[in-house]
Design a protein around this motif. Structure first.
Motif, PDB file in Angstrom:
ATOM      1  N   ASP A   1       0.839  -1.193   0.000  1.00 55.90           N
ATOM      2  CA  ASP A   1       0.000   0.000   0.000  1.00 55.90           C
ATOM      3  C   ASP A   1       0.877   1.247   0.000  1.00 55.90           C
ATOM      4  OD1 ASP A   1      -2.058   1.800   0.174  1.00 55.90           O
ATOM      5  OD2 ASP A   1      -2.603   1.327   2.242  1.00 55.90           O
ATOM      6  N   GLU A   2       1.038   1.849  -1.172  1.00 55.74           N
ATOM      7  CA  GLU A   2       1.853   3.061  -1.324  1.00 55.74           C
ATOM      8  C   GLU A   2       3.205   2.907  -0.626  1.00 55.74           C
ATOM      9  OE1 GLU A   2       1.248   5.668  -3.110  1.00 55.74           O
ATOM     10  OE2 GLU A   2      -0.906   5.796  -3.419  1.00 55.74           O
ATOM     11  N   PRO A   3       3.989   1.896  -0.981  1.00 56.18           N
ATOM     12  CA  PRO A   3       5.233   1.614  -0.231  1.00 56.18           C
ATOM     13  C   PRO A   3       6.291   2.694  -0.357  1.00 56.18           C
ATOM     14  CG  PRO A   3       5.149   0.292  -2.231  1.00 56.18           C
ATOM     15  CD  PRO A   3       3.798   0.941  -2.090  1.00 56.18           C
TER      16      PRO A   3
ATOM     17  N   LEU B   1      -0.038  -3.880  -5.944  1.00 57.21           N
ATOM     18  CA  LEU B   1       0.603  -2.630  -5.532  1.00 57.21           C
ATOM     19  C   LEU B   1      -0.345  -1.453  -5.715  1.00 57.21           C
ATOM     20  CD1 LEU B   1       3.223  -0.914  -4.920  1.00 57.21           C
ATOM     21  CD2 LEU B   1       3.646  -0.992  -7.385  1.00 57.21           C
ATOM     22  N   ILE B   2      -0.653  -0.759  -4.621  1.00 57.11           N
ATOM     23  CA  ILE B   2      -1.437   0.466  -4.696  1.00 57.11           C
ATOM     24  C   ILE B   2      -0.485   1.643  -4.845  1.00 57.11           C
ATOM     25  CG2 ILE B   2      -2.848   2.068  -3.347  1.00 57.11           C
ATOM     26  CD1 ILE B   2      -4.335  -0.229  -2.225  1.00 57.11           C
ATOM     27  N   THR B   3      -0.786   2.519  -5.787  1.00 53.76           N
ATOM     28  CA  THR B   3       0.071   3.686  -5.992  1.00 53.76           C
ATOM     29  C   THR B   3      -0.716   4.839  -6.600  1.00 53.76           C
ATOM     30  OG1 THR B   3       2.090   4.493  -7.063  1.00 53.76           O
ATOM     31  CG2 THR B   3       0.802   2.847  -8.271  1.00 53.76           C
ATOM     32  N   HIS B   4      -0.271   6.058  -6.297  1.00 55.79           N
ATOM     33  CA  HIS B   4      -0.802   7.245  -6.966  1.00 55.79           C
ATOM     34  C   HIS B   4       0.034   7.609  -8.191  1.00 55.79           C
ATOM     35  CE1 HIS B   4      -3.017   8.154  -3.133  1.00 55.79           C
ATOM     36  NE2 HIS B   4      -3.892   8.601  -4.012  1.00 55.79           N
ATOM     37  N   ASP B   5       1.133   6.916  -8.377  1.00 51.46           N
ATOM     38  CA  ASP B   5       2.097   7.244  -9.427  1.00 51.46           C
ATOM     39  C   ASP B   5       1.825   6.409 -10.676  1.00 51.46           C
ATOM     40  OD1 ASP B   5       4.256   7.653 -11.065  1.00 51.46           O
ATOM     41  OD2 ASP B   5       5.769   7.345  -9.529  1.00 51.46           O
ATOM     42  N   PRO B   6       1.314   7.028 -11.747  1.00 48.89           N
ATOM     43  CA  PRO B   6       0.997   6.251 -12.962  1.00 48.89           C
ATOM     44  C   PRO B   6       2.228   5.621 -13.602  1.00 48.89           C
ATOM     45  CG  PRO B   6       0.760   8.624 -13.370  1.00 48.89           C
ATOM     46  CD  PRO B   6       0.939   8.447 -11.902  1.00 48.89           C
ATOM     47  N   GLU B   7       3.393   6.259 -13.459  1.00 47.90           N
ATOM     48  CA  GLU B   7       4.614   5.690 -14.030  1.00 47.90           C
ATOM     49  C   GLU B   7       5.013   4.418 -13.286  1.00 47.90           C
ATOM     50  OE1 GLU B   7       6.139   6.638 -16.828  1.00 47.90           O
ATOM     51  OE2 GLU B   7       4.401   7.974 -16.988  1.00 47.90           O
ATOM     52  N   LEU B   8       4.833   4.425 -11.980  1.00 52.31           N
ATOM     53  CA  LEU B   8       5.106   3.230 -11.190  1.00 52.31           C
ATOM     54  C   LEU B   8       4.126   2.122 -11.555  1.00 52.31           C
ATOM     55  CD1 LEU B   8       6.315   1.525  -8.967  1.00 52.31           C
ATOM     56  CD2 LEU B   8       5.072   2.916  -7.287  1.00 52.31           C
TER      57      LEU B   8
END
Length: 227
Positions: free
Chosen positions: A168-170, A199-206
């Motif tokens: 979660d947003e590591p 994987l939760i992320t706010h980063d579209p590149e990630l």
């Protein structure tokens, strides 16, 4: 071979509030193949973290079926879910969740010791070495940088032998360069272990580094629910 898949069928979650019942998840369908890396994206408040908590058995759905590692986990007791997570699921949080009064080595070893693993300290030393912290065994979390603390958290998660990783947003509490380093490590460890990664992320590149991306909006998966 263990079943490393994750499946949600018609999963809903409704919670009470002062204004009445609030629908957090709305009949979510999702499938994740064994060994797949799935990125989950969406705006804040869309239900991403809640979705992850349901997969981990940390939040009970109001309806629907949750199957993880070939086992249906909705409706189980807290004790049953705790034992299930111990054996099957590794969780990596944004805020590390390390025990401040324990060294890096102790933080990694303690879940193994709870399981009665005889060589817990040896496994912990190995995992810390693999994340580049062989020189930090005796350091406490307060003596480590944010990136080092997240490395300890990754080592602890993978020391359990669980092959389904929920993250979660590591990198949420890390600067860009440190975050990049942690993500490279996480994907390398996933590859080495043959694990399933969600994987939760706010980063579209990630998110694009994953095999597939699912987008959550207003409690629903609007794209990428299935391979």
């Amino acid at each position: 071979m263990p079943d490393l898949s994750v499946s949600l069928e018609g999963v809903s979650l409704t919670l009470p509030s002062r204004a009445g019942k609030v629908e957090i998840l709305k009949k979510v369908d999702l499938s994740v193949k064994p060994g797949e890396a799935l990125g989950i994206v969406g705006p804040s408040g869309s239900g991403k973290t809640t979705l992850l908590m349901v997969m981990a058995g940390l939040e009970q759905p109001s309806g629907g079926i949750v199957t993880v590692a070939g086992q249906r986990i909705d409706g189980r007791s807290e004790d049953q879910l705790s034992a299930f997570r111990r054996d099957h699921v590794a969780i990596i949080f944004q805020s590390f969740h390390l025990i401040p009064t324990m060294t890096a080595l102790e933080n990694v070893a303690v879940p193994l010791e709870f399981r009665g693993v005889a060589d817990a300290l040896e496994i912990a030393r190995d995992r810390l070495g693999r994340v580049g912290l062989g020189h930090r065994f005796t350091h406490y979390p307060g003596q480590l940088s944010g990136g080092e603390q997240q490395r300890v958290a990754i080592a602890r998660a993978l020391a359990s032998g669980a092959s389904i990783i929920l993250a979660d947003e590591p990198t949420g509490n890390l600067d860009h360069d440190t975050g990049e380093e942690i993500i490279r490590l996480l994907f390398a460890m996933k590859q080495q272990e043959g694990a399933t990664l969600i994987l939760i992320t706010h980063d579209p590149e990630l998110a694009k580094r994953c095999d597939r991306v699912a987008e959550v909006r207003d409690g629903r998966i609007v794209s990428g629910a299935h391979p």
